[in-house]
Write a protein that holds these residues in place. Structure first.
Motif, PDB file in Angstrom:
ATOM      1  N   LYS A 108       0.818  -1.209   0.000  1.00 28.94           N
ATOM      2  CA  LYS A 108       0.000   0.000   0.000  1.00 28.94           C
ATOM      3  C   LYS A 108       0.854   1.263   0.000  1.00 28.94           C
ATOM      4  CE  LYS A 108      -4.386  -1.232   0.134  1.00 28.94           C
ATOM      5  NZ  LYS A 108      -5.430  -0.666  -0.756  1.00 28.94           N
ATOM      6  N   VAL A 109       1.998   1.199   0.714  1.00 30.77           N
ATOM      7  CA  VAL A 109       2.884   2.356   0.824  1.00 30.77           C
ATOM      8  C   VAL A 109       4.280   1.939   0.394  1.00 30.77           C
ATOM      9  CG1 VAL A 109       3.697   4.233   2.300  1.00 30.77           C
ATOM     10  CG2 VAL A 109       1.549   3.076   2.851  1.00 30.77           C
ATOM     11  N   GLY A 110       4.898   2.706  -0.488  1.00 28.60           N
ATOM     12  CA  GLY A 110       6.230   2.352  -0.985  1.00 28.60           C
ATOM     13  C   GLY A 110       7.339   2.801  -0.060  1.00 28.60           C
ATOM     14  N   CYS A 111       7.181   2.493   1.230  1.00 26.81           N
ATOM     15  CA  CYS A 111       8.163   2.907   2.240  1.00 26.81           C
ATOM     16  C   CYS A 111       9.241   1.843   2.377  1.00 26.81           C
ATOM     17  CB  CYS A 111       7.461   3.119   3.579  1.00 26.81           C
ATOM     18  SG  CYS A 111       8.560   3.484   4.967  1.00 26.81           S
ATOM     19  N   THR A 112      10.511   2.259   2.344  1.00 30.14           N
ATOM     20  CA  THR A 112      11.624   1.322   2.512  1.00 30.14           C
ATOM     21  C   THR A 112      12.119   1.244   3.949  1.00 30.14           C
ATOM     22  OG1 THR A 112      13.324   2.987   2.064  1.00 30.14           O
ATOM     23  CG2 THR A 112      12.383   1.839   0.159  1.00 30.14           C
ATOM     24  N   GLY A 113      11.532   2.062   4.844  1.00 27.56           N
ATOM     25  CA  GLY A 113      11.986   2.053   6.233  1.00 27.56           C
ATOM     26  C   GLY A 113      13.313   2.748   6.444  1.00 27.56           C
ATOM     27  N   CYS A 114      13.692   3.658   5.550  1.00 22.39           N
ATOM     28  CA  CYS A 114      15.006   4.300   5.663  1.00 22.39           C
ATOM     29  C   CYS A 114      15.097   5.233   6.865  1.00 22.39           C
ATOM     30  CB  CYS A 114      15.327   5.076   4.392  1.00 22.39           C
ATOM     31  SG  CYS A 114      14.301   6.543   4.111  1.00 22.39           S
ATOM     32  N   GLY A 115      13.947   5.772   7.320  1.00 19.31           N
ATOM     33  CA  GLY A 115      13.932   6.623   8.504  1.00 19.31           C
ATOM     34  C   GLY A 115      14.335   8.061   8.272  1.00 19.31           C
ATOM     35  N   TYR A 116      14.500   8.492   7.009  1.00 24.14           N
ATOM     36  CA  TYR A 116      14.873   9.883   6.751  1.00 24.14           C
ATOM     37  C   TYR A 116      13.805  10.859   7.244  1.00 24.14           C
ATOM     38  CZ  TYR A 116      18.587   8.207   3.609  1.00 24.14           C
ATOM     39  OH  TYR A 116      19.697   7.604   3.086  1.00 24.14           O
ATOM     40  N   CYS A 117      12.571  10.385   7.352  1.00 22.24           N
ATOM     41  CA  CYS A 117      11.460  11.217   7.805  1.00 22.24           C
ATOM     42  C   CYS A 117      11.478  11.448   9.317  1.00 22.24           C
ATOM     43  CB  CYS A 117      10.136  10.573   7.424  1.00 22.24           C
ATOM     44  SG  CYS A 117       9.942   8.879   8.077  1.00 22.24           S
ATOM     45  N   MET A 118      12.325  10.743  10.002  1.00 20.21           N
ATOM     46  CA  MET A 118      12.340  10.789  11.463  1.00 20.21           C
ATOM     47  C   MET A 118      13.433  11.736  11.973  1.00 20.21           C
ATOM     48  SD  MET A 118       9.894   8.775  12.353  1.00 20.21           S
ATOM     49  CE  MET A 118      10.171   8.178  14.023  1.00 20.21           C
ATOM     50  N   PRO A 119      13.259  12.324  13.179  1.00 18.46           N
ATOM     51  CA  PRO A 119      12.107  12.153  14.060  1.00 18.46           C
ATOM     52  C   PRO A 119      10.928  13.006  13.617  1.00 18.46           C
ATOM     53  CG  PRO A 119      13.669  13.649  15.068  1.00 18.46           C
ATOM     54  CD  PRO A 119      14.313  13.156  13.792  1.00 18.46           C
ATOM     55  N   CYS A 120       9.743  12.518  13.886  1.00 17.41           N
ATOM     56  CA  CYS A 120       8.514  13.241  13.581  1.00 17.41           C
ATOM     57  C   CYS A 120       8.219  14.230  14.705  1.00 17.41           C
ATOM     58  CB  CYS A 120       7.364  12.250  13.443  1.00 17.41           C
ATOM     59  SG  CYS A 120       5.717  12.989  13.436  1.00 17.41           S
ATOM     60  N   PRO A 121       7.925  15.488  14.404  1.00 12.86           N
ATOM     61  CA  PRO A 121       7.634  16.466  15.466  1.00 12.86           C
ATOM     62  C   PRO A 121       6.478  16.057  16.367  1.00 12.86           C
ATOM     63  CG  PRO A 121       7.982  17.579  13.364  1.00 12.86           C
ATOM     64  CD  PRO A 121       7.926  16.112  13.059  1.00 12.86           C
ATOM     65  N   ALA A 122       5.543  15.269  15.831  1.00 16.34           N
ATOM     66  CA  ALA A 122       4.397  14.833  16.630  1.00 16.34           C
ATOM     67  C   ALA A 122       4.623  13.474  17.283  1.00 16.34           C
ATOM     68  CB  ALA A 122       3.144  14.789  15.761  1.00 16.34           C
ATOM     69  N   GLY A 123       5.803  12.895  17.070  1.00 11.87           N
ATOM     70  CA  GLY A 123       6.130  11.623  17.719  1.00 11.87           C
ATOM     71  C   GLY A 123       5.664  10.385  16.990  1.00 11.87           C
ATOM     72  N   VAL A 124       5.148  10.510  15.761  1.00 10.68           N
ATOM     73  CA  VAL A 124       4.679   9.348  15.011  1.00 10.68           C
ATOM     74  C   VAL A 124       5.864   8.476  14.590  1.00 10.68           C
ATOM     75  CG1 VAL A 124       3.416   8.551  12.978  1.00 10.68           C
ATOM     76  CG2 VAL A 124       2.704  10.654  14.136  1.00 10.68           C
ATOM     77  N   ASP A 125       5.753   7.167  14.792  1.00 12.52           N
ATOM     78  CA  ASP A 125       6.747   6.226  14.267  1.00 12.52           C
ATOM     79  C   ASP A 125       6.350   5.936  12.825  1.00 12.52           C
ATOM     80  OD1 ASP A 125       8.401   4.151  13.545  1.00 12.52           O
ATOM     81  OD2 ASP A 125       7.890   2.859  15.237  1.00 12.52           O
ATOM     82  N   ILE A 126       6.772   6.798  11.922  1.00 10.62           N
ATOM     83  CA  ILE A 126       6.295   6.716  10.545  1.00 10.62           C
ATOM     84  C   ILE A 126       6.683   5.392   9.869  1.00 10.62           C
ATOM     85  CG2 ILE A 126       6.364   7.809   8.266  1.00 10.62           C
ATOM     86  CD1 ILE A 126       6.818  10.497   9.760  1.00 10.62           C
ATOM     87  N   PRO A 127       7.966   4.975   9.898  1.00  5.10           N
ATOM     88  CA  PRO A 127       8.307   3.694   9.257  1.00  5.10           C
ATOM     89  C   PRO A 127       7.568   2.516   9.889  1.00  5.10           C
ATOM     90  CG  PRO A 127      10.284   4.983   9.690  1.00  5.10           C
ATOM     91  CD  PRO A 127       9.169   5.657  10.419  1.00  5.10           C
ATOM     92  N   GLY A 128       7.425   2.522  11.215  1.00  3.83           N
ATOM     93  CA  GLY A 128       6.726   1.429  11.892  1.00  3.83           C
ATOM     94  C   GLY A 128       5.259   1.367  11.510  1.00  3.83           C
ATOM     95  N   CYS A 129       4.614   2.526  11.408  1.00  7.19           N
ATOM     96  CA  CYS A 129       3.207   2.574  10.998  1.00  7.19           C
ATOM     97  C   CYS A 129       3.026   1.995   9.599  1.00  7.19           C
ATOM     98  CB  CYS A 129       2.691   4.013  11.034  1.00  7.19           C
ATOM     99  SG  CYS A 129       2.424   4.693  12.680  1.00  7.19           S
ATOM    100  N   PHE A 130       3.902   2.404   8.679  1.00 14.06           N
ATOM    101  CA  PHE A 130       3.769   1.944   7.302  1.00 14.06           C
ATOM    102  C   PHE A 130       4.100   0.456   7.163  1.00 14.06           C
ATOM    103  CE2 PHE A 130       4.518   6.479   5.479  1.00 14.06           C
ATOM    104  CZ  PHE A 130       3.196   6.801   5.758  1.00 14.06           C
ATOM    105  N   ASP A 131       5.058  -0.030   7.941  1.00 13.82           N
ATOM    106  CA  ASP A 131       5.384  -1.451   7.896  1.00 13.82           C
ATOM    107  C   ASP A 131       4.188  -2.285   8.350  1.00 13.82           C
ATOM    108  OD1 ASP A 131       7.195  -3.773   7.683  1.00 13.82           O
ATOM    109  OD2 ASP A 131       7.066  -3.795   9.873  1.00 13.82           O
ATOM    110  N   SER A 132       3.560  -1.897   9.448  1.00 11.92           N
ATOM    111  CA  SER A 132       2.390  -2.630   9.941  1.00 11.92           C
ATOM    112  C   SER A 132       1.244  -2.581   8.929  1.00 11.92           C
ATOM    113  CB  SER A 132       1.928  -2.039  11.273  1.00 11.92           C
ATOM    114  OG  SER A 132       2.921  -2.181  12.268  1.00 11.92           O
ATOM    115  N   TYR A 133       1.051  -1.422   8.320  1.00  8.93           N
ATOM    116  CA  TYR A 133      -0.022  -1.238   7.344  1.00  8.93           C
ATOM    117  C   TYR A 133       0.208  -2.114   6.115  1.00  8.93           C
ATOM    118  CZ  TYR A 133      -3.354   1.573   4.544  1.00  8.93           C
ATOM    119  OH  TYR A 133      -4.405   2.006   3.780  1.00  8.93           O
ATOM    120  N   ASN A 134       1.438  -2.141   5.634  1.00  5.39           N
ATOM    121  CA  ASN A 134       1.749  -2.981   4.483  1.00  5.39           C
ATOM    122  C   ASN A 134       1.561  -4.458   4.794  1.00  5.39           C
ATOM    123  OD1 ASN A 134       2.383  -1.142   2.423  1.00  5.39           O
ATOM    124  ND2 ASN A 134       4.453  -0.835   3.193  1.00  5.39           N
TER     125      ASN A 134
END
Length: 401
Positions: free
Chosen positions: A293-319
Motif C-alpha cells: 500500500k505504501v512504498g516505504c523502505t523504512g530508511c527513517g529519513y522522515c524521522m524524528p517526527c515532530p508529533a512523535g509518530v513512528d512513521i516507518p513502523g506505521c507503514f510497515d504494519s499497514y503494508n
C-alpha cells in the motif's frame, strides 16, 4: 545439517536455529509434550542453537525450553535468551532478570545473551543505566558466555551500537523484502566486517513469505524457475546464500515445518544460488513491493517526527496487513509497537499526525506521508486499539521476582 563458525569464538553453530517464540499451542497454552518433542527432535537432527526470550508465550517459553533441555539435551546446544530492555529501570534490574532467566531455564549460564529489541533511544537508556558494566561482570563471572544484541531501529543507530561495545554477535531482521529495513544489507555487512556473528530473525517475515499460496502475481514468477522450490525454500535459501549470515532462526511449530526446514538446511550453502535465481528473487521482491500500500523502505529519513509518530513502523504494519491477509495479527503488532505502555516510552500512533509536512521534503520516495498516515489511523486503530494494547501488556509486562 550444515554448520557455520561464530567468528569471535569459533563455535560451530547449526545454520538453522530453533526459535521458541511460536511454539505449538493447546487450549491457549503451550502444548508442552508436543513442544518438547519438537525441540528434542530438532536437536537430534543437528540443531544446536536454541533461541528464547523473557516475554515469549507470556513468560512461559524459557521454562518450557528448560524442561526440553533436561535428560542431557542441555549439553548438546547453545542457549540464547534476552534481557528485556524496555523493562529495565536500574542497573540492579539487569542482574535480577538474568538470575530469574537462569532459574527458568535450569542452567547456570547463558551461552548467547542479547540485549533485546534495541533502537537508538533504548541503547542510550541502557548505556546510561550501566549495561556495559553488567555485561562485563556477567561474562567475567561466567553467567554469560557471549554478549550480543537484537535490533529493531534505524540503520545509522545500528552502526553506532555495533561500535559501542565488544559484542560477539548481533541479531537482525533480514529477508529478501527487508534489505533496506532496519539494519538491512548494509548493517549486516558492517557487523560482519567488524567480526560479529550475524543471527537472522524473521527470514520468512513472520511466516508470510513462506505461505503455500502466495499472491497470484508472485506465484507466477516463482513458477518460472528452472528448479522448482517452495516459497519457504526460496526465502530461507536466499538468506543462507549470504556468507555473512552465521545462522537463521525459524519459529517451527509444526512437525512438517521442522522437517522441511531441516531438509533445506542440509543443502542451502552460501553462494549457491545462481545469478538467474537471484534475479528471480529480486523480481519477486519488487512484485511484493508493488503490491504494498505504501512504498516505504523504512530508511527513517522522515524521522524524528515532530508529533512523535513512528512513521516507518506505521507503514510497515499497514503494508503487512494488506499484503499477507492476516489483519488481526497486523493490528495487534501495530498496537504493541506504537503504544507507550509496552515497548516504548512515548506513543507513535499514526493518529498523532498533525499534517505539519516536515516529513514531505525528507522522504526519498516522495510519499505523501500525512495522507497515508490518515489511512493507517482509520484502518488500524479504532475502538479495539486499547483492548489490543491490554492484551499486549499481558504478553510483554512480566516482572522478574
Amino acid at each position: 545439517m550444515q554448520y557455520r563458525t561464530m567468528p569471535k569464538n569459533g563455535d560451530e553453530l547449526s545454520v538453522l536455529g530453533f526459535g521458541c517464540m511460536r511454539l505449538p499451542m493447546k487450549e491457549r497454552k503451550i502444548d508442552e509434550a508436543r513442544a518438547i518433542a519438537q525441540i528434542r527432535s530438532a536437536i537430534d537432527n543437528g540443531v544446536n542453537y536454541m533461541d528464547t526470550a523473557w516475554p515469549y508465550h507470556g513468560g512461559e517459553s524459557e521454562p518450557l525450553l528448560g524442561k526440553a533441555l533436561k535428560d542431557g539435551y542441555r549439553d548438546r546446544v547453545k542457549v540464547a535468551t534476552k534481557l528485556p530492555s524496555w523493562m529495565i529501570k536500574s542497573r540492579a534490574d539487569m542482574d535480577r532478570y538474568l538470575a530469574a532467566q537462569m532459574e527458568k531455564l535450569g542452567t547456570d549460564h547463558i551461552d548467547y545473551y542479547l540485549v533485546h529489541s534495541l533502537d537508538g533511544l533504548k541503547w542510550d537508556t541502557m548505556e546510561g543505566l550501566g549495561v556495559a558494566d553488567f555485561l562485563d561482570r556477567a561474562q567475567s563471572d561466567g553467567r554469560i558466555v557471549n554478549a550480543g544484541f537484537s535490533f529493531h531501529g534505524l540503520g545509522p543507530d545500528f552502526k553506532r551500537i555495533v561500535d559501542a561495545y565488544p559484542w560477539v554477535f548481533c541479531q537482525i531482521q533480514y529477508n529478501f523484502l527487508d534489505r533496506e529495513f532496519q539494519a538491512g544489507t548494509e548493517g549486516m555487512q558492517y557487523a560482519a566486517a567488524k567480526g560479529l556473528g550475524v543471527i537472522v530473525m524473521e527470514p520468512l517475515r513472520g511466516g508470510n513469505l513462506g505461505l503455500p499460496t502466495p499472491p497470484p502475481a508472485v506465484a507466477e514468477i516463482w513458477n518460472e524457475a528452472k528448479v522448482r522450490r517452495t516459497p519457504v525454500d526460496w526465502a530461507l535459501r536466499w538468506v543462507w546464500n549470504h556468507p555473512e549470515v552465521t545462522l537463521l532462526l525459524s519459529g517451527m511449530n509444526e512437525e512438517s515445518h521442522i522437517e522441511e526446514n531441516l531438509a533445506i538446511a542440509d543443502s542451502a550453502k552460501s553462494g549457491s544460488l545462481t545469478g538467474e535465481e537471484l534475479a528471480l528473487v529480486d523480481r519477486v521482491s519488487r512484485k511484493y513491493q508493488e503490491l504494498m500500500k505504501v512504498g516505504c523502505t523504512g530508511c527513517g529519513y522522515c524521522m524524528p517526527c515532530p508529533a512523535g509518530v513512528d512513521i516507518p513502523g506505521c507503514f510497515d504494519s499497514y503494508n503487512r496487513m494488506h499484503l499477507f491477509g492476516n489483519p488481526e495479527a497486523a493490528k495487534f503488532m501495530y498496537a504493541v509497537r506504537m503504544s507507550d505502555e509496552l515497548l516504548n516510552d512515548k506513543p507513535g500512533y499514526a493518529s498523532q499526525c498533525i499534517a505539519c509536512g516536515a516529513c514531505l521534503d525528507k522522504c526519498p520516495q516522495h510519499i505523501p506521508v500525512p495522507d497515508f498516515l490518515a489511512n493507517v489511523a482509520a484502518e488500524m486503530e479504532g475502538p479495539e486499539l486499547q483492548a489490543r494494547v491490554a492484551t499486549g501488556k499481558q504478553f510483554f509486562k512480566i516482572e522478574a521476582k
